[in-house]
Each structure stands twice: as structure tokens, then as C-alpha cells.
Design an enzyme around this catalytic site. Sequence first.
Site, PDB file in Angstrom:
ATOM      1  N   SER A   1       0.845  -1.186   0.000  1.00 34.42           N
ATOM      2  CA  SER A   1       0.000   0.000   0.000  1.00 34.42           C
ATOM      3  C   SER A   1       0.886   1.244   0.000  1.00 34.42           C
ATOM      4  CB  SER A   1      -0.961  -0.035   1.187  1.00 34.42           C
ATOM      5  OG  SER A   1      -2.020   0.866   1.008  1.00 34.42           O
TER       6      SER A   1
ATOM      7  N   ASP B   1      -8.564  -4.976  -6.402  1.00 36.92           N
ATOM      8  CA  ASP B   1      -8.187  -3.884  -5.519  1.00 36.92           C
ATOM      9  C   ASP B   1      -8.660  -2.577  -6.146  1.00 36.92           C
ATOM     10  OD1 ASP B   1      -7.043  -1.997  -3.903  1.00 36.92           O
ATOM     11  OD2 ASP B   1      -4.992  -2.739  -4.079  1.00 36.92           O
TER      12      ASP B   1
ATOM     13  N   HIS C   1      -7.187  -5.641  -1.960  1.00 35.55           N
ATOM     14  CA  HIS C   1      -6.000  -5.006  -1.398  1.00 35.55           C
ATOM     15  C   HIS C   1      -5.242  -5.968  -0.484  1.00 35.55           C
ATOM     16  CE1 HIS C   1      -3.806  -1.255  -1.069  1.00 35.55           C
ATOM     17  NE2 HIS C   1      -3.863  -1.243   0.245  1.00 35.55           N
TER      18      HIS C   1
END
Length: 741
Positions: free
Chosen positions: A598, A684, A716
Amino acid sequence: MNKATLGLVIAAMAITEACNKADEPELIGRQHPKIEDGRLTPEVLWAMGRIGSYSVSPDGKQVAYQVSYYSVEENRSNTVIYVGQVDNSQEKTAEPTMLGLGSDPTWLDNETLAFAQKGEVWTMNTNGKARKQLTRTDGEVEGFLFSPDQKKIIIIKQVPFHNIIKERPADLPQSTGRLITDLMYRHWDHYVESIPHPFVLDLQSGEQHDILEGEPYECPMEPFGGIEQLAWSPDSKHVAFTCRTKTGLAYSISTDSDIFLYDVESGSLDNTLNLCKECSEFGVVPDGCLPYEVDNKLDPTKTLKDQCPNTAEDLKDRNVGYDQNPKFSPDGRYVAWLSMQRDGYESDRQRLCVYDLEAGTKQYVTETFDSGVDDFCWAPDNYTIYYLGVWHATENLYRTNLKGEVAQLTDYQADFGSLQIVPSDAGKTGDTRLVLERHDYMHPADLYLCKVDGNSVVDIRQITHENDHILSHLDAGSSEARWIKTTTGEDMHYWIIKPPHFNPAQKYPTLLFCEGGPQSPVSQFWSYRWNFMIMASQGYVIIAPNRHGLPGFGQEWLEEISGDWTGQCMQDYLAAIDDAAANLPYVDGDHMGAVGASFGGFSVYYLAGHHNGRFKCFIAHDGAFNLEAMYTETEENWFSNWEYDDAYWNKDRTTRAAKTYDNSPHRFVDKWDTPILCIHGEKDYRINATQGMSAFNAARMRGIEAELLIFPDENHWVLHPQNGVLWQRTYFDWLDRWLKE
């Protein structure tokens, strides 16, 4: 019916039951993986039981909790319920009893549990027998909450939502196109064609009512909200709930949610949701409120208070940030909830707000704690509140009261993840007891019993031992804290995680761990993907900095990162790894890698163009690569608006925004010179898979060694067992190739 016919019916029922059981997959229970040389491997990691929700019996003697088990071979999981003793201090303590499949155990009395299974609510006794199905919704229940008098139950179900994605034409039922008219058409990992609503179900009559009937708003709030966003009053007459009264573009650029109080006895909300006190008192409608207006019949000459037949009362004072997770005090006088002050800022300090229903006043009771509250519970005295918060890279137990007097109760090198008050034994008084979930870098979640006397913990002991049979055969590494100076002269904390059988005279390949968020703590977390124990078990030293932008070091430190993604936080990363290479003799400065997901993946992509030869390889999972593209790709646009400060197309954009876009990692690919592994999930929708694909494509077009691990069915995160093992194997194969050979 004659005996012969009855016999045939019974036989047919038996055959049907046998067939149904035959269709059921075999229960996955506690795993006993093969362990070689004491090493934690991906297969062993996925064999561990994962403790989830738990509930303490009314007499305070038993705890019911859920454990999820995974089968890598079958690529599936199931969740079972256990019941064990809360106080296991006696020499002869019975082992927890596994009651069978189910989740979200809730005590109805000391002999009966409610639970969820296959989208319905059931009950059973404490030996797992006498199972009874309470709801019949065709498997639609996503969460439930019994009223204290147990006459009603809130159930969460999806309702159709076509305000943004139009319904398919009736004569084209197999068409796959989606006609989209506004933002928030997809969220996290799904297209938004339904939203969750809470229904109050009367268990005697079977009648149910949608609290938000006719409203285009979700409760709980997606994508992570659950039943914790609703609460019953002790007298079962009211429900406090969380809601963000926005849709489409307004939803995508705002975090403004509020706590509302629903009157169960008066029933329907009709065509209105609620009015805040300002509406009622001043006849004005602040932005974000929904006025009572049916067919535009609002009379502007009268006050809204005179016109509004609401059965809901707003419990806010126009706080415009996140408000969520309400809980009533035991006597019902107060409602407390978690509150953020600023709209559009998901990582604002999460304060504990208390509303006095009798006086109509509100106060914040954790103002002297310069960090956020993550979970809390009321004490029986209606005055004290216990809560969990992160400070200096650990998540510990605190208490406050209605005067806002905060005290820290524990100081462990560990994290507590949730907590519940243990009901006092009938007729007895004494220390307050809590059940807490606890974990650290070398131990997955287990439940603990904590006894508190005033501002002191007098005893804490482990209740569950879910993975002891695995951990006892593993060689654990260790972790320790180190403080250094940043380039600004401030003190920065970082964790050093060392391999098992650590030899200080040996050189170890070393990983710089880049945290995501960008404002998530690098505390003593346990992860089934970014797991420091397995990294250490594979022979790596890990350096995990609590750089600028992370909670637990004061709000000023936390907010340093907003609008400065490539400034001080990147200097902090380099300061930490440089300090380790220079001052920790066991760190092999010639064999170092940088890894992260991320924002951590973004960090890796940025460092790839700015590391000046420090690293021999990189791994970026679900990272942002091109910030201009991400500004319009991500679904929750308030995030980019807050972090970047401005849209990329504004030619006169702010200096902060210009710095963000001008330093996007994709602008420095010409300086990439190091092998990189890119990982991404195609579901995602927070950071789209095109970001990872673009980074990989750029690396290969530059002639750089690179690999792309793409998951068509992951978001994600990586949630499927075989995908999880593939992730770990690919991760370590890449690291071993460049850092060990």
C-alpha cells in the site's frame, strides 16, 4: 397417515438428511502441520488457528470464541466456536470445548449461545446440542445483535441500491454492462449494487422493520464496518447507530458520519432520517443533514422542530469527521463513541466522545492522550471507561472517566486488539475484570484475563492457547526497540526483529519494512502476510521504522506525512537503514532489500529511484506508482483530496500538491537500476492493479530484472489460502535470489 406411509416418510427424511450431510464439506479443525528444523514456513503459518470474536457469559465464568481454520489443499476455510473458562487459575482447568461450525458467539444466558452460520442466526446450548434456527432469510444475515430483553434482534442485510448503477433492462437479464451515473460505483473490491441496512426483527411476531427504510444510506458503513456500529440501550427501547448520510460524489469526498438514536417503540422513520439540534433550535439545515421534507412540503415560515415528526434524535454537535461505534453506559444515561474531528481525514485522532442523554451535553474524555482510541468498553460504575490505544509502538490498556482523567494500565511489548468487561459474579464485588485479545511479533492472537484495581493491573493471565501445539515446535526470533535521531534532530523509534538462534557475530541479509496506511502504526502486530516471525525464521533481520506519519508519537508527528509523502518520511526510512548498516554489526550492508504494501509499496517504488545503491532488491505489494492516475482511480476520493491537497489538473494547484505530483515514483523510473517484484490484486479498487502493472512494465522496458505476481481474485489483501502460500513462496524466492545468492 398409516404406519407404512409414516415409515416411508421417515426413511425419505433420513435419506434427504444423509444426502445433505454428504453435500457438506468436511469440517476443518485444528491443524497439525509438519515442522522441520523449528522453522516457520508459509504452510505452517496458514495452519494456525485464527481467533476472532468472543463473548463472556453473564455470570462471568465462561468465554465463547470463534476460531477460523484453513485448508490449503482444499483452498477454503471454516469457522468454529469454542467455550472455555474465563478464570483458568485452578490447577485442574478443563480444556475448551469445540461446539462445531458457527461464528459471532453471543450469550443469551449461562446455558445458551446465539451464533451465525450460513447467513442465519441460530441458538444452541453450551455442549453444541439443541441447535435451533431463529432467522429464515435465505442466508442474507451479515451480522446480528440481540436486545437486552432478548425480544428483538437487529440483523444486517443487503438491500438493492441502484442510485448510481442503473438496473439492467428487464428484457436483457444476461447483459453485463453497468450504466454508471455518479461516483462510489465500486467500493474496496465490489461494484455497489446493494448496501447494508439494519432491520429490527421481533422474535415473537416475526415482523421486521428496516431502520433506514427508503433511505439510500448504508449502515454499517462499508467496507469495514460491522455490527459494532450499532448498539441497544439497556432498556431495549433505543438503538444507537452509525450512518453517513451521503451518496455518490458527496460520499466519495467526505468522511462525515454521525451517531443517531432510533426509537424502537415508535417504529418507522417514514421518509426522513434525522435532524440535528441546530435544525430543531434554529430552523437551519447544516450541510450533511437531511431535513424533514416530503414532496417538498416543508413550510419555511415554521421552525423545523414544529414540522418534524422524527422518531430519531441526532446525538451530535455537528462534528464533521468520522463518528462511529456507539456504546451505552450500563445504566443507559450515556452514549460513548469514537469521534474524529475533521472531514475527509481518515487518520485524524480518534477521540472518545461521551453524550449525556439526560443533560443533552457532550464531552471528550481522552483529550490528554495524544493518540487515538481503537476500542473501548464501559465499566459497571457508569463512570469509568477502559480503552486501547497505541503509544510508542505498542497497543496497551488505558482507563479514563467522565472527568477525562486518563491513566495507562499496562506497558507490554505487545498489542491488545480488543476488550470486553467480564460481568461481576452475582452478589460479589471486587476487582474489575476484562477479557482482552493480545498478540505480538512472535505470537498470534490469544485471549487474556486482566484484573484491574483502580489504576493498577493486579493480575493478567492467558486464557486460550490456540496455537501452542505449533508454537512449541517453532524457534522464535526476537524483537527489540532502538531510538535514533532523524535528519530533523527528532527522536525516532524503530523495531529490530532478529532470526531464531541469533548469532551477533554473524552477518544477516536485512530488510527495510515500509509501513502502509500511510498512517498505520508499526506496533507489535501479527499478520498472516506481512509476518515478521516468518521473515526472521527465513534468516532475515528486519528493520521496521516508526517514521514520521505514524500514530503513537503525538499528533504533530502523525500529521507530518500529509502532503509530504516523499519528504521527511523517506528520509526517516533511509536514516533507519543507514543507522542499522553502520551500527548493528550483524546487519549485512551489502545484502539489503526494501519491502512494503500500500503506502509501503509506494515507498518502495519511490526508493527504487532514490536509494543510491543501498538496496539489492525491492518488493512492492499493491503500491501506488503514478499519483496523478491514482487521484481519479481510487474510489474514496476524500483520501487523495486530503493527502495530495489538490487535483492534478489544476494549473494553479497548491505548493503542497505540486510537490506530491512532481515527486510521484513514476517520474523517476529513469533512475531505477535494481531488481523489483511487483504484486497486485485485480479486485483492488483502493489502489488499482494498473498501478502495479505499470510499475512492472516500466521496469522491464528499462531492462531491469522484474517479476509481476497478479491475483485476479484478490483485493487489497490476499485472502485465499493457496494464494497466500503462493504469495509467501514468491516473496521469499525473490529475496533469497538477490540477497542470499
